[in-house]
Each structure stands twice: as C-alpha cells, then as structure tokens.
Design a protein around this motif. Structure first.
Motif, mmCIF file in Angstrom:
data_model
loop_
_atom_site.group_PDB
_atom_site.id
_atom_site.type_symbol
_atom_site.label_atom_id
_atom_site.label_comp_id
_atom_site.label_asym_id
_atom_site.label_seq_id
_atom_site.Cartn_x
_atom_site.Cartn_y
_atom_site.Cartn_z
ATOM 1 N N ARG A 114 30.883 48.356 36.212
ATOM 2 C CA ARG A 114 32.290 48.713 36.011
ATOM 3 C C ARG A 114 32.725 49.833 36.955
ATOM 4 N N LEU A 115 31.909 50.858 37.089
ATOM 5 C CA LEU A 115 32.268 51.985 37.943
ATOM 6 C C LEU A 115 32.229 51.608 39.423
ATOM 7 N N THR A 116 31.288 50.758 39.794
ATOM 8 C CA THR A 116 31.259 50.270 41.171
ATOM 9 C C THR A 116 32.509 49.449 41.458
ATOM 10 N N PHE A 117 32.907 48.636 40.495
ATOM 11 C CA PHE A 117 34.122 47.838 40.662
ATOM 12 C C PHE A 117 35.342 48.738 40.856
ATOM 13 N N GLY A 129 43.954 41.383 45.290
ATOM 14 C CA GLY A 129 44.107 40.352 44.266
ATOM 15 C C GLY A 129 42.932 40.337 43.313
ATOM 16 N N ARG A 130 42.538 39.139 42.886
ATOM 17 C CA ARG A 130 41.361 39.040 42.020
ATOM 18 C C ARG A 130 40.132 39.330 42.859
ATOM 19 N N LEU A 131 39.360 40.301 42.407
ATOM 20 C CA LEU A 131 38.269 40.853 43.203
ATOM 21 C C LEU A 131 36.920 40.565 42.549
ATOM 22 N N ALA A 132 35.951 40.187 43.361
ATOM 23 C CA ALA A 132 34.562 40.043 42.899
ATOM 24 C C ALA A 132 33.713 41.059 43.647
ATOM 25 N N VAL A 133 32.818 41.739 42.931
ATOM 26 C CA VAL A 133 32.012 42.805 43.517
ATOM 27 C C VAL A 133 30.539 42.578 43.177
#
Length: 313
Positions: A114-117, A129-133
C-alpha cells in the motif's frame, strides 16, 4: 522539516535523510546504508541468527548517530519481510530497541504494498489512470493496483529474490532443472490471485520499484542512475526474455560485471528476473516503467499527510 527514514529490508539497512514539507517532493539530503542480508541470516527454524541480530543492531545504532548528526527532527524506523517472517521477531525488535534505542515498526506485506503504491501514485500523478505496481524485495514480492491514492487491491507473496536464491539454489549456480521448477512455482503463486488485479480491467499504467527491477532494467539497456531520476526508464518483457538464458549461464564474476549489478546481489539476479518476467507475462504487460520512488518515500509521504492533518486548525 528534516526526517530520517530507517528502512530495514531483507537485503539492506538504509537510513535516508530527507528535507520534507507538505505539498513538496521529499528532497534527499543524505544516505547511509549497509548490506545486512537478513533474509540469509535465518537458521533452519526460521529465526534470525545471533550474527544477524548483531549486524542489525550495530547498523541501527550507527543510523541513530547519523540522524542526530544530520539534524533529523524525527526518525521513522520500519522492518519488512525478513524480520516480519522470522520466528523470533519479538526478540529481535526488543534487542534493537534496548541496545540501539530504535523502535522498529514491522510492516505487514499489505502495508508494504500500500505504501509503495502511494509513492508511485504521487510520482506519476493522476494522469496514470488505473495503476498497477510491482516491487521485488529480498524477501517478498508486493503487488498493488487501483485508481486512487490507496490501492483497491494490495498483497504480498514470499517471492523475494534473496529468499528464492537461498531456498532454491543455496548460493550455487542454478541448474536447468532447478530453474524450470522455480519458474513454474513462481508463476503458480502469482497467478493464484491474479484475478484480483485483472478483474477491474487492464491497468492504464504499470510500474515497478526496487533495486531488483532497477538492476534488470539497467541490464536490458535502461539509462544509468547517473543520468538522473527524471530520465524515463522501463523494463521490456521481450528484452528480459532474451536476457534470462544468458543470465542463467553466467558465473558470479560475470554477473557482477553487468551494468547495475552489485557483487553482493549477483546470486539474486536470476530468481529476480524470473519473478519480473512472470509478473509481466501473467498480467500481459509488455513493459514496466521504473519508478524511482518506493516504500521509503511512501512512509515519508504518509507521515507528511498525518502532520498536515494534525496542523490544521
């Protein structure tokens, strides 16, 4: 305000001193780090060894001195999967607190993702936009996705590069059969929960953080760090796929001679590459953009948000 962020990862202990205030990007002022390799300082029962505890405690004590010397008003200390997953985590934390005077918070895998995101979202902004990490650490792989600053989905898997190197290869050069079995296991583990990220649709943008991804991108032709953080960098799936057989065939000295690879991490390159390729294959991503901000910046940003809220009348 000057903050010290003490990050106890599975590979490295890192104190990052930053000048930060609400509404501005954290500005790095000083960096103090040391290889700890905690993921490899675990005994057969899963406990951090005394050597590992001593190395961690000594580093934390030195970090306190550096933070004081650099004028930090506050130091935020946290530990990730190597401590989190150890059977003697409470003992380790108590020893560090008693001897070094450092209170380390243990982040859950979900909080780490969560924090990295959060950090990656702030770096790329709303236009992503919609982001994937994706983040490959020494002990775990974190995956998160969403359209807001907090991800809709965030999870952690025990697929860190150091953990896999120790478990599957034992420090030896990987053979073909071990690589095939590890590749199959990695993909099964990631695919098990892939639907959580894919169900809302293909991400508009996909990004990766961490030393492992940065090293792989550099091997595959990305710009060196000396060109600055604002230079776009990416890891392309097709290029990585061509490199993996070459990486498997190289010895430690040959791996260390590659751009972006440190001698202390040569044994992690092959398992890290297998995890990175699996992420891109399973989520059908032709490339991952490399984000220079990661967990440490996420911790800083969340703390700044808290201070901003508390300071409001």
């Amino acid at each position: 305000m000057r903050l010290g962020v003490l990050d106890i990862g599975s590979n490295t202990g890192h104190l990052l001193v930053v000048d930060a205030h609400g509404g501005a990007a954290p500005l790095p002022a000083f960096s103090h780090k040391q290889p700890l390799r905690l993921a490899e300082h675990l005994d057969e029962g899963g406990a951090v060894t005394q050597d590992g505890i001593d190395a961690l405690t000594d580093f934390c004590a030195s970090a306190v001195r550096v933070a004081e010397d650099k004028g930090c008003a506050e130091m935020l200390g946290f530990a990730t999967s190597a401590v989190r997953d150890s059977v003697n985590a409470d003992e380790v934390l108590a020893h560090v607190n008693r001897v070094a005077g450092v209170n380390l918070a243990v982040l859950s895998g979900e909080d780490e993702a969560r924090l990295t995101f959060l950090a990656v979202r702030r770096w790329f902004g709303w236009s992503a936009g919609r982001l994937a990490v994706f983040d490959i650490g020494g002990g775990s792989l974190e995956i998160a996705g969403g359209s807001d600053e907090a991800p809709d989905i965030a999870w952690s898997l025990p697929l860190g590069a150091a953990r896999l190197a120790r478990t599957w290869f034992g420090g030896d050069r990987p053979d073909e059969e071990a690589v095939r079995l590890l590749r199959r296991q990695i993909r099964a583990d990631i695919a098990d929960n892939a639907g959580h990220l894919l169900r809302p649709g293909i991400p508009d943008r996909a990004a990766a953080t961490s030393k492992t991804f940065r090293s792989l991108a550099r091997i595959c032709g990305a710009a060196p760090s000396g060109e600055g953080r604002l230079v776009p960098r990416a890891l392309e799936r097709s290029t990585l796929a061509m490199w993996i057989p070459k990486l498997i065939g190289l010895n430690a000295d040959e791996l260390a001679s590659l751009p972006g690879v440190s001698s202390s991490r040569t044994h992690q390159i092959v398992p890290g590459a297998l995890v990175a390729e699996a992420c891109m294959d399973i989520f059908d991503l032709p490339a991952l953009e490399i984000c220079p901000w990661a967990l440490r910046e996420g911790v800083i940003l969340e703390r700044l948000d808290q201070i901003s809220v508390l300071s409001q009348p």
